[in-house]
Design a protein around this motif. Sequence first.
Motif, PDB file in Angstrom:
ATOM      1  N   ASP A  37     -48.170   4.545  -6.046  1.00 40.47           N
ATOM      2  CA  ASP A  37     -47.206   4.326  -4.976  1.00 40.47           C
ATOM      3  C   ASP A  37     -47.617   5.221  -3.815  1.00 40.47           C
ATOM      4  O   ASP A  37     -47.124   6.340  -3.668  1.00 40.47           O
ATOM      5  N   HIS A  38     -48.557   4.726  -3.006  1.00 42.19           N
ATOM      6  CA  HIS A  38     -49.067   5.476  -1.853  1.00 42.19           C
ATOM      7  C   HIS A  38     -49.207   4.537  -0.669  1.00 42.19           C
ATOM      8  O   HIS A  38     -49.367   3.323  -0.832  1.00 42.19           O
ATOM      9  N   THR A  74     -43.826   6.398  -8.563  1.00 42.42           N
ATOM     10  CA  THR A  74     -43.051   6.272  -7.335  1.00 42.42           C
ATOM     11  C   THR A  74     -42.678   7.661  -6.828  1.00 42.42           C
ATOM     12  O   THR A  74     -42.290   8.531  -7.601  1.00 42.42           O
ATOM     13  N   SER A  75     -42.799   7.848  -5.531  1.00 39.52           N
ATOM     14  CA  SER A  75     -42.449   9.134  -4.920  1.00 39.52           C
ATOM     15  C   SER A  75     -40.970   9.151  -4.564  1.00 39.52           C
ATOM     16  O   SER A  75     -40.468   8.258  -3.884  1.00 39.52           O
ATOM     17  N   THR A  77     -39.581  10.860  -2.443  1.00 35.03           N
ATOM     18  CA  THR A  77     -39.396  11.007  -1.002  1.00 35.03           C
ATOM     19  C   THR A  77     -39.368   9.662  -0.278  1.00 35.03           C
ATOM     20  O   THR A  77     -38.925   9.579   0.868  1.00 35.03           O
ATOM     21  N   PHE A  78     -39.854   8.601  -0.923  1.00 39.35           N
ATOM     22  CA  PHE A  78     -40.021   7.322  -0.233  1.00 39.35           C
ATOM     23  C   PHE A  78     -38.736   6.517  -0.128  1.00 39.35           C
ATOM     24  O   PHE A  78     -38.614   5.657   0.738  1.00 39.35           O
ATOM     25  N   GLY A 106     -43.417  13.639  -5.187  1.00 39.90           N
ATOM     26  CA  GLY A 106     -44.209  13.380  -3.984  1.00 39.90           C
ATOM     27  C   GLY A 106     -45.082  14.568  -3.639  1.00 39.90           C
ATOM     28  O   GLY A 106     -44.682  15.721  -3.838  1.00 39.90           O
ATOM     29  N   TRP A 107     -46.281  14.290  -3.107  1.00 41.74           N
ATOM     30  CA  TRP A 107     -47.209  15.405  -2.835  1.00 41.74           C
ATOM     31  C   TRP A 107     -48.110  15.184  -1.623  1.00 41.74           C
ATOM     32  O   TRP A 107     -48.619  16.133  -1.036  1.00 41.74           O
ATOM     33  N   GLU A 109     -48.824  14.767   1.868  1.00 44.30           N
ATOM     34  CA  GLU A 109     -48.126  14.938   3.137  1.00 44.30           C
ATOM     35  C   GLU A 109     -48.613  13.961   4.200  1.00 44.30           C
ATOM     36  O   GLU A 109     -47.828  13.461   5.018  1.00 44.30           O
ATOM     37  N   HIS A 112     -46.780  10.691   4.482  1.00 41.93           N
ATOM     38  CA  HIS A 112     -45.432  10.856   5.034  1.00 41.93           C
ATOM     39  C   HIS A 112     -45.491  10.928   6.562  1.00 41.93           C
ATOM     40  O   HIS A 112     -44.699  10.298   7.264  1.00 41.93           O
ATOM     41  N   PHE A 119     -40.902  15.023   4.774  1.00 41.78           N
ATOM     42  CA  PHE A 119     -41.648  15.677   3.693  1.00 41.78           C
ATOM     43  C   PHE A 119     -41.133  17.104   3.548  1.00 41.78           C
ATOM     44  O   PHE A 119     -41.680  18.038   4.135  1.00 41.78           O
ATOM     45  N   ARG A 125     -38.174  19.121  -2.708  1.00 34.79           N
ATOM     46  CA  ARG A 125     -38.608  17.844  -3.279  1.00 34.79           C
ATOM     47  C   ARG A 125     -38.234  17.764  -4.756  1.00 34.79           C
ATOM     48  O   ARG A 125     -37.805  16.715  -5.244  1.00 34.79           O
TER      49      ARG A 125
END
Length: 310
Positions: A37-38, A74-75, A77-78, A106-107, A109, A112, A119, A125
């Motif tokens: 998931d990017h 999945t992040s 943050t998304f 999430g990692w 940056e 984002h 972020f 997070r």
Amino acid sequence: MDFRAFVEPQQGASYADQLAVARAAEALGYSAFFRSDHYVAMSGDGLPGPTDSWVTLAGLARETTSIRLGTMVTSATFRHPGPLAISVAQVDEMSGGRVDLGLGAGWFEKEHQAYAIPFPPLGERFERLEEQLDILTGLWRTPVGESFDYTGTHYSVSDSPALPKPHQQPGPPIIIGGKGKKRTPDLAARFADEFNVPFSPLAEITTQFDRVQEAVAAAGRAPDSMTYSACFVLCAGRDDAEVARRAAAIGREVDELHTNTPLVGTPAQIVDKLSPYLDAGVQRVYLQVLDMSDLDHLELFAEGVMRQLA
């Protein structure tokens, strides 16, 4: 040992490319098709551009019949937790209950910044990840006809109808992974059905599994209630020349791959290399397939390795 195909579409893949891999994996007997998931490629131009993970999995849910589908991972943050709960539940229903949810803090940056996604610092997070897990599981497990409320530091839920419900009850299996010494094992023990250690040597995998097993015991869970898995890059060939060709196709050196993944070499060599991982408790392996056009690669592994170890 259970084997799953795992792709990185942000490096450059269309929906059709992913569908081809998912259908091939299903026909060959892999237990699942997973995708990252990017939104930004880590190398190369990433053309034709990113595809959203849950939109993609929704399509695959209707174009496959038996293979499980999921994200690694999945992040948090998304997406806000409420819409994420709705999306995952809907794809689970669309697939007839074939979804697994990998969720992380999430990692990356840069992605984002590229797509206007906040972020926060690492500590925040992780706080958001924990609250998302509370909300996701709370929404899914709330009985139909009742409402769900939650008050957290970053997210609050008020009088939610907690709909829709996923096909799987009390919800899709949750995967948590990483190498954190304390917080990650504790989150896994609270929420996860599976714990994953990505791209790590055997000693690190064993150490992290031990931490999670201790956290699972401390939480009062049965030892066999957690599945333990690992991710590795795939680079197999019928001979050294084919291994070298496949390494070159993904921009890697054969010697480097031999150092960093057990899934390099001929099928017989890979079977031997996987033996100590099996002994260490790895129950499931995700094959990171970086050249998605090479479907013969999946077939070679299925016939030469998976048939012996599955």
